[in-house]
Design a protein around this motif. Structure first.
Motif, PDB file in Angstrom:
ATOM      1  N   ARG A  40       1.098  -1.089  -0.130  1.00 29.54           N
ATOM      2  CA  ARG A  40      -0.478   0.121   0.111  1.00 29.54           C
ATOM      3  C   ARG A  40       1.349   1.224  -0.248  1.00 29.54           C
ATOM      4  NH1 ARG A  40      -4.543  -0.960   4.768  1.00 29.54           N
ATOM      5  NH2 ARG A  40      -5.573  -3.200   3.576  1.00 29.54           N
ATOM      6  N   ARG A  41       0.644   2.005  -1.409  1.00 31.06           N
ATOM      7  CA  ARG A  41       1.528   3.527  -1.260  1.00 31.06           C
ATOM      8  C   ARG A  41       0.969   4.470  -1.083  1.00 31.06           C
ATOM      9  NH1 ARG A  41       6.937   1.471  -2.190  1.00 31.06           N
ATOM     10  NH2 ARG A  41       6.929  -0.329  -2.543  1.00 31.06           N
ATOM     11  N   ALA A  42       1.490   5.471  -0.752  1.00 33.84           N
ATOM     12  CA  ALA A  42       0.233   6.912  -0.417  1.00 33.84           C
ATOM     13  C   ALA A  42       1.408   8.173  -0.817  1.00 33.84           C
ATOM     14  CB  ALA A  42      -0.309   7.001   0.781  1.00 33.84           C
ATOM     15  N   LEU A  43       1.272   9.161  -1.795  1.00 31.57           N
ATOM     16  CA  LEU A  43       1.608  10.277  -1.865  1.00 31.57           C
ATOM     17  C   LEU A  43       0.366  11.118  -1.147  1.00 31.57           C
ATOM     18  CD1 LEU A  43       3.886  12.436  -2.189  1.00 31.57           C
ATOM     19  CD2 LEU A  43       2.955  12.227  -4.231  1.00 31.57           C
ATOM     20  N   ILE A  44       0.905  12.089  -0.113  1.00 28.73           N
ATOM     21  CA  ILE A  44      -0.044  12.827   0.630  1.00 28.73           C
ATOM     22  C   ILE A  44      -0.006  14.542   0.340  1.00 28.73           C
ATOM     23  CG2 ILE A  44      -1.099  13.451   3.199  1.00 28.73           C
ATOM     24  CD1 ILE A  44      -1.657  10.828   1.597  1.00 28.73           C
ATOM     25  N   ILE A  45      -0.343  15.337  -0.466  1.00 31.98           N
ATOM     26  CA  ILE A  45      -0.217  16.781  -0.665  1.00 31.98           C
ATOM     27  C   ILE A  45      -0.663  17.653   0.262  1.00 31.98           C
ATOM     28  CG2 ILE A  45       0.849  18.359  -2.242  1.00 31.98           C
ATOM     29  CD1 ILE A  45       2.443  16.098  -2.419  1.00 31.98           C
ATOM     30  N   GLY A  46      -0.225  18.901   0.481  1.00 35.70           N
ATOM     31  CA  GLY A  46      -1.221  19.674   1.705  1.00 35.70           C
ATOM     32  C   GLY A  46      -0.880  20.851   1.157  1.00 35.70           C
ATOM     33  N   ASP A 103       0.356  -3.194  -6.737  1.00 34.95           N
ATOM     34  CA  ASP A 103       0.471  -2.354  -5.204  1.00 34.95           C
ATOM     35  C   ASP A 103      -1.334  -1.145  -5.641  1.00 34.95           C
ATOM     36  OD1 ASP A 103       2.467  -3.268  -4.872  1.00 34.95           O
ATOM     37  OD2 ASP A 103       3.476  -1.737  -5.543  1.00 34.95           O
ATOM     38  N   VAL A 104      -1.302  -0.906  -4.178  1.00 36.36           N
ATOM     39  CA  VAL A 104      -2.860  -0.351  -4.142  1.00 36.36           C
ATOM     40  C   VAL A 104      -2.212   1.375  -3.970  1.00 36.36           C
ATOM     41  CG1 VAL A 104      -4.824   0.730  -2.565  1.00 36.36           C
ATOM     42  CG2 VAL A 104      -3.735  -1.631  -2.782  1.00 36.36           C
ATOM     43  N   ALA A 105      -2.277   1.756  -4.835  1.00 40.47           N
ATOM     44  CA  ALA A 105      -1.775   3.486  -4.987  1.00 40.47           C
ATOM     45  C   ALA A 105      -2.895   4.483  -4.829  1.00 40.47           C
ATOM     46  CB  ALA A 105      -1.090   3.314  -6.498  1.00 40.47           C
ATOM     47  N   LEU A 106      -2.296   5.307  -4.001  1.00 38.22           N
ATOM     48  CA  LEU A 106      -3.513   6.469  -3.415  1.00 38.22           C
ATOM     49  C   LEU A 106      -2.493   7.482  -3.448  1.00 38.22           C
ATOM     50  CD1 LEU A 106      -5.684   6.054  -0.040  1.00 38.22           C
ATOM     51  CD2 LEU A 106      -4.484   8.225  -0.821  1.00 38.22           C
ATOM     52  N   PHE A 107      -3.607   8.745  -3.993  1.00 39.46           N
ATOM     53  CA  PHE A 107      -3.027  10.078  -3.666  1.00 39.46           C
ATOM     54  C   PHE A 107      -4.360  11.280  -3.355  1.00 39.46           C
ATOM     55  CE2 PHE A 107      -2.931  14.409  -5.684  1.00 39.46           C
ATOM     56  CZ  PHE A 107      -1.500  14.198  -5.699  1.00 39.46           C
ATOM     57  N   TYR A 108      -3.863  11.567  -2.516  1.00 40.71           N
ATOM     58  CA  TYR A 108      -4.629  12.636  -1.804  1.00 40.71           C
ATOM     59  C   TYR A 108      -4.296  14.255  -1.795  1.00 40.71           C
ATOM     60  CZ  TYR A 108      -6.322  15.354   2.009  1.00 40.71           C
ATOM     61  OH  TYR A 108      -7.256  16.136   2.749  1.00 40.71           O
ATOM     62  N   TYR A 109      -4.701  14.822  -2.141  1.00 40.97           N
ATOM     63  CA  TYR A 109      -4.242  16.469  -2.077  1.00 40.97           C
ATOM     64  C   TYR A 109      -5.392  17.169  -1.494  1.00 40.97           C
ATOM     65  CZ  TYR A 109      -3.279  21.118  -4.506  1.00 40.97           C
ATOM     66  OH  TYR A 109      -3.312  22.616  -4.947  1.00 40.97           O
ATOM     67  N   SER A 110      -5.111  18.197  -0.721  1.00 36.73           N
ATOM     68  CA  SER A 110      -5.952  19.516  -0.307  1.00 36.73           C
ATOM     69  C   SER A 110      -5.235  20.513  -0.559  1.00 36.73           C
ATOM     70  CB  SER A 110      -5.822  19.350   1.103  1.00 36.73           C
ATOM     71  OG  SER A 110      -6.645  20.387   2.146  1.00 36.73           O
ATOM     72  N   GLY A 111      -6.052  21.390  -1.022  1.00 37.66           N
ATOM     73  CA  GLY A 111      -5.393  22.990  -1.639  1.00 37.66           C
ATOM     74  C   GLY A 111      -5.854  23.391  -2.616  1.00 37.66           C
ATOM     75  N   HIS A 112      -5.625  24.491  -3.088  1.00 38.17           N
ATOM     76  CA  HIS A 112      -6.823  24.684  -4.611  1.00 38.17           C
ATOM     77  C   HIS A 112      -6.295  23.601  -5.542  1.00 38.17           C
ATOM     78  CE1 HIS A 112      -8.268  28.851  -3.100  1.00 38.17           C
ATOM     79  NE2 HIS A 112      -6.758  29.230  -2.539  1.00 38.17           N
ATOM     80  N   GLY A 113      -7.687  23.625  -6.789  1.00 35.11           N
ATOM     81  CA  GLY A 113      -7.260  23.160  -7.485  1.00 35.11           C
ATOM     82  C   GLY A 113      -8.390  23.851  -8.715  1.00 35.11           C
ATOM     83  N   MET A 114      -8.206  23.435 -10.209  1.00 34.42           N
ATOM     84  CA  MET A 114      -9.346  24.305 -10.723  1.00 34.42           C
ATOM     85  C   MET A 114      -9.068  24.092 -12.227  1.00 34.42           C
ATOM     86  SD  MET A 114      -6.489  27.359 -12.725  1.00 34.42           S
ATOM     87  CE  MET A 114      -6.680  28.348 -12.008  1.00 34.42           C
TER      88      MET A 114
END
Length: 301
Positions: A40-46, A103-114
């Protein structure tokens, strides 16, 4: 040698209960529950501190809360905060390159989007675009992110975008005013949005987390809930808390079930570890008994 064996014997004898307590109890802060293969792999961006806009209050708190929660759930987590365009690109590339088939790949993003012309973009903190053309080059395409992830052939791809806040960067961009656009999910892909297309999500300035992510981390802590159940409950909670003003949205083509906190698997792993330790303890006892017997025979001579 006898002294060393006695030390090792005592250390191993006291270890199983500690392993049981840490691995069996869900939600132990910082404890990474061993996940069965695949990884299980994750990338978390804030992102919060934007050069051309007022800072967002809770996006960093959100990213950190998700990082802790996923670490407790057995994910190998990479994270980044307040990333400019170069750093955001580098973080995503590093994460993608670490994903293996299955694999299980999870990407999380918190911030501005457009949203521009029906495509969603993640906004780095150094974003200063003056028009649509510049915006596309300075921001990171969510479609490109998805394509990169799919190319690695993970068993499951989860993308969570808490990025539907009011867009402070219109500057002539078409469709760049409110919310994000719906995205198509390929096979094995689950895409979750903090609110439905064309609407904005609450940063919840009176709380320590945004409305969506605050509910998400609470639900993820529950045992034996699969992917759909988690986001169904989050949707109900957020809608209720906002009196219907914010309705999380998801699109998915996932077949089968994925459980974030599988208690039966945790128990199985604990029992396997206890069996391994017991076998090791038995071997140490045999070696210790043999050593003591040899010592006694030596003294008798």
């Amino acid at each position: 040698m006898t002294k060393n064996l006695l030390f090792l014997f005592v250390g191993v004898l006291g270890f199983p209960s500690a392993v049981w307590t840490a691995q069996f109890q869900p939600g132990v802060r910082g404890m990474v529950v061993e996940a069965a293969a695949p990884s299980r792999r994750a990338l978390i961006i804030g992102n919060a501190n934007y050069a051309a806009a007022a800072p967002l209050q809770n996006t960093i708190n959100d990213a950190r809360a998700v990082t802790t929660t996923l670490g407790d759930l057995g994910f190998q987590v990479q994270n980044g905060e307040n990333l400019d365009g170069i750093a955001l690109d580098r973080a995503i590339n590093t994460f993608v390159e670490g994903i293996s088939a299955g694999d299980v790949a999870l990407f999380y993003y918190s911030g501005h989007g457009m949203e521009i012309s029906g495509e969603n973009y993640l906004i780095p903190v150094d974003f200063r675009a003056r028009d649509e053309a510049e915006a596309k080059h300075q921001a990171y395409s969510a479609t490109v992110l998805l394509e990169k992830l799919e190319a690695r052939k993970p068993r499951l791809t989860i993308i969570i975008l808490d990025a539907c806040r009011n867009n402070p960067f219109p500057r002539g961009t078409r469709g760049g005013g409110v919310g994000l656009a719906q995205m198509q999910a390929g096979a094995g892909v689950y895409i979750a949005f903090a609110t439905k297309p064309g609407q904005t999500a609450s940063d919840n300035p009176e709380g320590k987390n945004g409305l969506f992510t605050g509910q998400l981390v609470e639900v993820l802590a529950k045992p034996d809930m699969d992917l759909n159940q988690v986001f169904d409950e989050v949707r109900a909670r957020v809608s209720g808390a906002s009196a219907g003003a914010q309705l999380p949205f998801a699109t998915t083509s996932v077949i089968g079930s994925f459980v974030f906190r599988d208690i039966s698997l945790q128990q199985k792993n604990v029992h396997a570890e206890l069996a391994r330790l017991q076998a090791e303890l038995t071997s140490i006892n045999k070696e210790l008994s043999s050593s003591l017997a040899d010592g006694q025979r030596s003294e008798e001579r």
